[in-house]
Motif scaffolding. Structure first.
Motif, PDB file in Angstrom:
ATOM      1  N   ARG A 225       0.943  -1.194  -0.068  1.00 53.86           N
ATOM      2  CA  ARG A 225      -0.048  -0.038   0.036  1.00 53.86           C
ATOM      3  C   ARG A 225       0.941   1.169  -0.032  1.00 53.86           C
ATOM      4  NH1 ARG A 225      -0.447   2.080   5.372  1.00 53.86           N
ATOM      5  NH2 ARG A 225       0.148   0.448   6.908  1.00 53.86           N
ATOM      6  N   PHE A 226       0.198   2.354  -0.434  1.00 51.53           N
ATOM      7  CA  PHE A 226       1.132   3.526  -0.855  1.00 51.53           C
ATOM      8  C   PHE A 226       0.858   4.123   0.757  1.00 51.53           C
ATOM      9  CE2 PHE A 226       0.209   8.181  -1.722  1.00 51.53           C
ATOM     10  CZ  PHE A 226       1.869   8.307  -2.343  1.00 51.53           C
ATOM     11  N   LEU A 227       1.991   4.701   1.087  1.00 52.19           N
ATOM     12  CA  LEU A 227       2.125   5.778   2.214  1.00 52.19           C
ATOM     13  C   LEU A 227       1.921   7.097   1.878  1.00 52.19           C
ATOM     14  CD1 LEU A 227       4.761   3.635   4.421  1.00 52.19           C
ATOM     15  CD2 LEU A 227       2.441   3.743   4.553  1.00 52.19           C
ATOM     16  N   SER A 228       3.023   7.738   1.250  1.00 49.09           N
ATOM     17  CA  SER A 228       3.071   9.067   0.642  1.00 49.09           C
ATOM     18  C   SER A 228       3.991   9.216  -0.071  1.00 49.09           C
ATOM     19  CB  SER A 228       3.350  10.005   2.191  1.00 49.09           C
ATOM     20  OG  SER A 228       3.028  11.299   1.867  1.00 49.09           O
ATOM     21  N   SER A 229       4.169  10.341  -0.587  1.00 46.13           N
ATOM     22  CA  SER A 229       5.177  10.892  -1.257  1.00 46.13           C
ATOM     23  C   SER A 229       6.148  11.810  -0.648  1.00 46.13           C
ATOM     24  CB  SER A 229       5.004  11.784  -2.675  1.00 46.13           C
ATOM     25  OG  SER A 229       4.233  10.946  -3.460  1.00 46.13           O
ATOM     26  N   ILE A 230       7.482  11.807  -1.034  1.00 49.13           N
ATOM     27  CA  ILE A 230       8.488  12.438  -0.301  1.00 49.13           C
ATOM     28  C   ILE A 230       9.415  13.257  -1.583  1.00 49.13           C
ATOM     29  CG2 ILE A 230       8.510  11.138   1.839  1.00 49.13           C
ATOM     30  CD1 ILE A 230      11.278   9.995   0.878  1.00 49.13           C
ATOM     31  N   TYR A 231       9.875  14.438  -0.948  1.00 53.79           N
ATOM     32  CA  TYR A 231      10.726  14.717  -1.776  1.00 53.79           C
ATOM     33  C   TYR A 231      12.175  15.084  -0.881  1.00 53.79           C
ATOM     34  CZ  TYR A 231       6.907  15.941  -4.794  1.00 53.79           C
ATOM     35  OH  TYR A 231       5.750  15.893  -5.432  1.00 53.79           O
ATOM     36  N   PRO A 232      13.135  14.212  -1.214  1.00 47.95           N
ATOM     37  CA  PRO A 232      14.444  14.303  -0.330  1.00 47.95           C
ATOM     38  C   PRO A 232      15.232  15.399  -0.215  1.00 47.95           C
ATOM     39  CG  PRO A 232      14.164  12.369  -1.928  1.00 47.95           C
ATOM     40  CD  PRO A 232      13.318  13.357  -2.344  1.00 47.95           C
ATOM     41  N   SER A 233      15.359  16.227  -1.188  1.00 47.48           N
ATOM     42  CA  SER A 233      15.973  17.405  -1.018  1.00 47.48           C
ATOM     43  C   SER A 233      15.606  18.662  -1.909  1.00 47.48           C
ATOM     44  CB  SER A 233      17.471  17.186  -1.389  1.00 47.48           C
ATOM     45  OG  SER A 233      18.330  18.260  -1.086  1.00 47.48           O
ATOM     46  N   VAL A 234      14.208  19.343  -1.342  1.00 48.13           N
ATOM     47  CA  VAL A 234      13.573  20.270  -2.129  1.00 48.13           C
ATOM     48  C   VAL A 234      14.313  21.602  -2.609  1.00 48.13           C
ATOM     49  CG1 VAL A 234      11.582  19.589  -1.325  1.00 48.13           C
ATOM     50  CG2 VAL A 234      12.673  21.306   0.018  1.00 48.13           C
ATOM     51  N   GLY A 235      15.505  21.656  -2.189  1.00 47.48           N
ATOM     52  CA  GLY A 235      16.206  22.926  -2.189  1.00 47.48           C
ATOM     53  C   GLY A 235      16.867  23.198  -3.759  1.00 47.48           C
ATOM     54  N   TYR A 236      17.385  21.847  -4.283  1.00 47.34           N
ATOM     55  CA  TYR A 236      17.929  21.719  -5.486  1.00 47.34           C
ATOM     56  C   TYR A 236      17.712  20.671  -6.223  1.00 47.34           C
ATOM     57  CZ  TYR A 236      20.994  18.398  -3.051  1.00 47.34           C
ATOM     58  OH  TYR A 236      21.380  17.440  -2.380  1.00 47.34           O
ATOM     59  N   CYS A 237      16.631  19.688  -5.858  1.00 46.87           N
ATOM     60  CA  CYS A 237      16.473  18.646  -6.797  1.00 46.87           C
ATOM     61  C   CYS A 237      14.850  18.262  -6.939  1.00 46.87           C
ATOM     62  CB  CYS A 237      17.052  17.290  -5.871  1.00 46.87           C
ATOM     63  SG  CYS A 237      16.925  15.731  -6.991  1.00 46.87           S
ATOM     64  N   THR A 238      14.418  17.888  -8.101  1.00 44.72           N
ATOM     65  CA  THR A 238      13.187  17.692  -8.126  1.00 44.72           C
ATOM     66  C   THR A 238      12.559  16.017  -8.079  1.00 44.72           C
ATOM     67  OG1 THR A 238      13.399  16.722 -10.723  1.00 44.72           O
ATOM     68  CG2 THR A 238      13.230  19.123 -10.292  1.00 44.72           C
ATOM     69  N   GLU A 239      13.578  15.339  -7.592  1.00 43.10           N
ATOM     70  CA  GLU A 239      13.287  13.995  -7.288  1.00 43.10           C
ATOM     71  C   GLU A 239      12.046  13.632  -6.241  1.00 43.10           C
ATOM     72  OE1 GLU A 239      15.207   9.782  -6.091  1.00 43.10           O
ATOM     73  OE2 GLU A 239      15.979  11.502  -5.298  1.00 43.10           O
ATOM     74  N   ARG A 240      11.033  12.948  -6.794  1.00 43.81           N
ATOM     75  CA  ARG A 240       9.927  12.662  -5.960  1.00 43.81           C
ATOM     76  C   ARG A 240      10.197  11.070  -5.501  1.00 43.81           C
ATOM     77  NH1 ARG A 240       4.596  12.350  -8.523  1.00 43.81           N
ATOM     78  NH2 ARG A 240       4.732  10.146  -8.194  1.00 43.81           N
ATOM     79  N   ILE A 241      10.014  10.678  -4.585  1.00 42.12           N
ATOM     80  CA  ILE A 241       9.717   9.392  -4.109  1.00 42.12           C
ATOM     81  C   ILE A 241       8.530   8.835  -3.397  1.00 42.12           C
ATOM     82  CG2 ILE A 241      11.096   7.358  -2.908  1.00 42.12           C
ATOM     83  CD1 ILE A 241      13.454   9.108  -2.523  1.00 42.12           C
ATOM     84  N   ASP A 242       7.968   7.880  -4.141  1.00 43.09           N
ATOM     85  CA  ASP A 242       6.532   7.343  -3.578  1.00 43.09           C
ATOM     86  C   ASP A 242       6.925   6.031  -2.762  1.00 43.09           C
ATOM     87  OD1 ASP A 242       5.349   9.122  -5.090  1.00 43.09           O
ATOM     88  OD2 ASP A 242       3.951   7.642  -6.296  1.00 43.09           O
ATOM     89  N   VAL A 243       6.546   6.258  -1.510  1.00 42.08           N
ATOM     90  CA  VAL A 243       7.079   5.392  -0.419  1.00 42.08           C
ATOM     91  C   VAL A 243       5.853   4.330  -0.217  1.00 42.08           C
ATOM     92  CG1 VAL A 243       7.683   5.068   1.963  1.00 42.08           C
ATOM     93  CG2 VAL A 243       8.448   7.081   0.780  1.00 42.08           C
ATOM     94  N   PHE A 244       6.075   3.139  -0.211  1.00 37.92           N
ATOM     95  CA  PHE A 244       4.992   2.038   0.014  1.00 37.92           C
ATOM     96  C   PHE A 244       5.463   1.170   1.220  1.00 37.92           C
ATOM     97  CE2 PHE A 244       4.834   3.087  -4.533  1.00 37.92           C
ATOM     98  CZ  PHE A 244       3.539   3.126  -4.979  1.00 37.92           C
ATOM     99  N   TYR A 245       4.394   0.477   1.692  1.00 35.56           N
ATOM    100  CA  TYR A 245       4.408  -0.347   2.765  1.00 35.56           C
ATOM    101  C   TYR A 245       4.133  -1.843   2.275  1.00 35.56           C
ATOM    102  CZ  TYR A 245       3.720  -3.542   6.872  1.00 35.56           C
ATOM    103  OH  TYR A 245       3.506  -4.499   7.394  1.00 35.56           O
ATOM    104  N   ALA A 246       4.823  -2.799   2.391  1.00 32.05           N
ATOM    105  CA  ALA A 246       4.340  -4.118   1.898  1.00 32.05           C
ATOM    106  C   ALA A 246       4.656  -5.387   3.135  1.00 32.05           C
ATOM    107  CB  ALA A 246       5.580  -4.524   0.696  1.00 32.05           C
ATOM    108  N   ASP A 247       3.766  -5.974   3.204  1.00 36.33           N
ATOM    109  CA  ASP A 247       3.776  -7.316   3.961  1.00 36.33           C
ATOM    110  C   ASP A 247       4.418  -8.459   3.027  1.00 36.33           C
ATOM    111  OD1 ASP A 247       2.790  -6.674   6.509  1.00 36.33           O
ATOM    112  OD2 ASP A 247       0.773  -6.371   5.498  1.00 36.33           O
ATOM    113  N   VAL A 248       5.299  -9.247   3.413  1.00 39.35           N
ATOM    114  CA  VAL A 248       6.213 -10.081   2.527  1.00 39.35           C
ATOM    115  C   VAL A 248       6.281 -11.318   3.443  1.00 39.35           C
ATOM    116  CG1 VAL A 248       7.446  -8.055   1.456  1.00 39.35           C
ATOM    117  CG2 VAL A 248       8.630  -9.553   3.412  1.00 39.35           C
ATOM    118  N   HIS A 249       6.553 -12.348   2.406  1.00 37.88           N
ATOM    119  CA  HIS A 249       6.660 -13.644   3.133  1.00 37.88           C
ATOM    120  C   HIS A 249       8.314 -14.136   2.756  1.00 37.88           C
ATOM    121  CE1 HIS A 249       4.943 -14.020  -1.042  1.00 37.88           C
ATOM    122  NE2 HIS A 249       5.761 -15.125  -1.345  1.00 37.88           N
TER     123      HIS A 249
END
Length: 176
Positions: A105-129
């Motif tokens: 499931r999707f948790l949220s989006s983050i922008y690791p360094s908004v001062g100089y970078c456009t990168e957006r990371i979508d963060v997910f949570y997974a249950d795994v086996h």
């Protein structure tokens, strides 16, 4: 509210690489002064917090040249052109650890360094086996690490986890 918008009045790409480019922008500030901004253009990425059925969490360790050391991180990677974010998260989890999610499931989006970078990371949570086979990229050397929630909290508290996406992903898991 105060107008804080900076108008772009000129732009030049000074570097274009495999995963990022660098633009130098001439900007006009709200008060009419002008200045320069250096912006790293980076495509979308994903990160995954994964928990096994036994309650332990899956993380990775890998050498990061920019830091010149091995870093402790969540599984993460770039999204391929045309790829859905959730599909990229599932792919990265499988490639880097061999785990396939029972649920994700999707948790949220983050922008690791908004001062100089456009990168957006979508963060997910997974249950795994139990894990299957990994499929690292040719330039990756990754070790899977299993930790309890308390061990992760202790590592963060003692400064052993410094990667921003990992810290943000853990905070999103803990609060969500």
């Amino acid at each position: 509210t105060q107008n804080m918008h900076e108008k772009t009045i000129g732009s030049k790409t000074v570097f274009k690489g495999r995963i990022l480019s660098v633009d130098v922008l001439d900007v006009e500030f709200p008060d009419g002064r002008t200045g320069t901004r250096e912006i790293i253009r980076h495509g979308a990425a994903v990160a995954v917090i994964a928990r096994r059925r036994d309650g332990r969490f899956v993380f990775i360790r890998q050498f990061r040249k920019a830091m010149e050391r091995v870093c402790f991180e969540v599984m993460a990677g770039n999204v391929d052109p045309g790829e859905e974010m959730e599909a990229a998260a599932i792919r990265e989890l499988k490639e880097e650890t061999g785990y396939a999610p029972d649920s994700i499931r999707f948790l949220s989006s983050i922008y690791p360094s908004v001062g100089y970078c456009t990168e957006r990371i979508d963060v997910f949570y997974a249950d795994v086996h139990e894990p299957g086979e990994t499929d690292f990229d040719p330039d990756e050397n990754i070790e899977t690490v299993l930790v309890t929630e308390q061990e992760m909290d202790d590592q963060i508290r003692t400064g052993k986890v410094q990667d921003a996406k990992t810290l943000a992903a853990w905070a999103l898991y803990k609060t969500g």
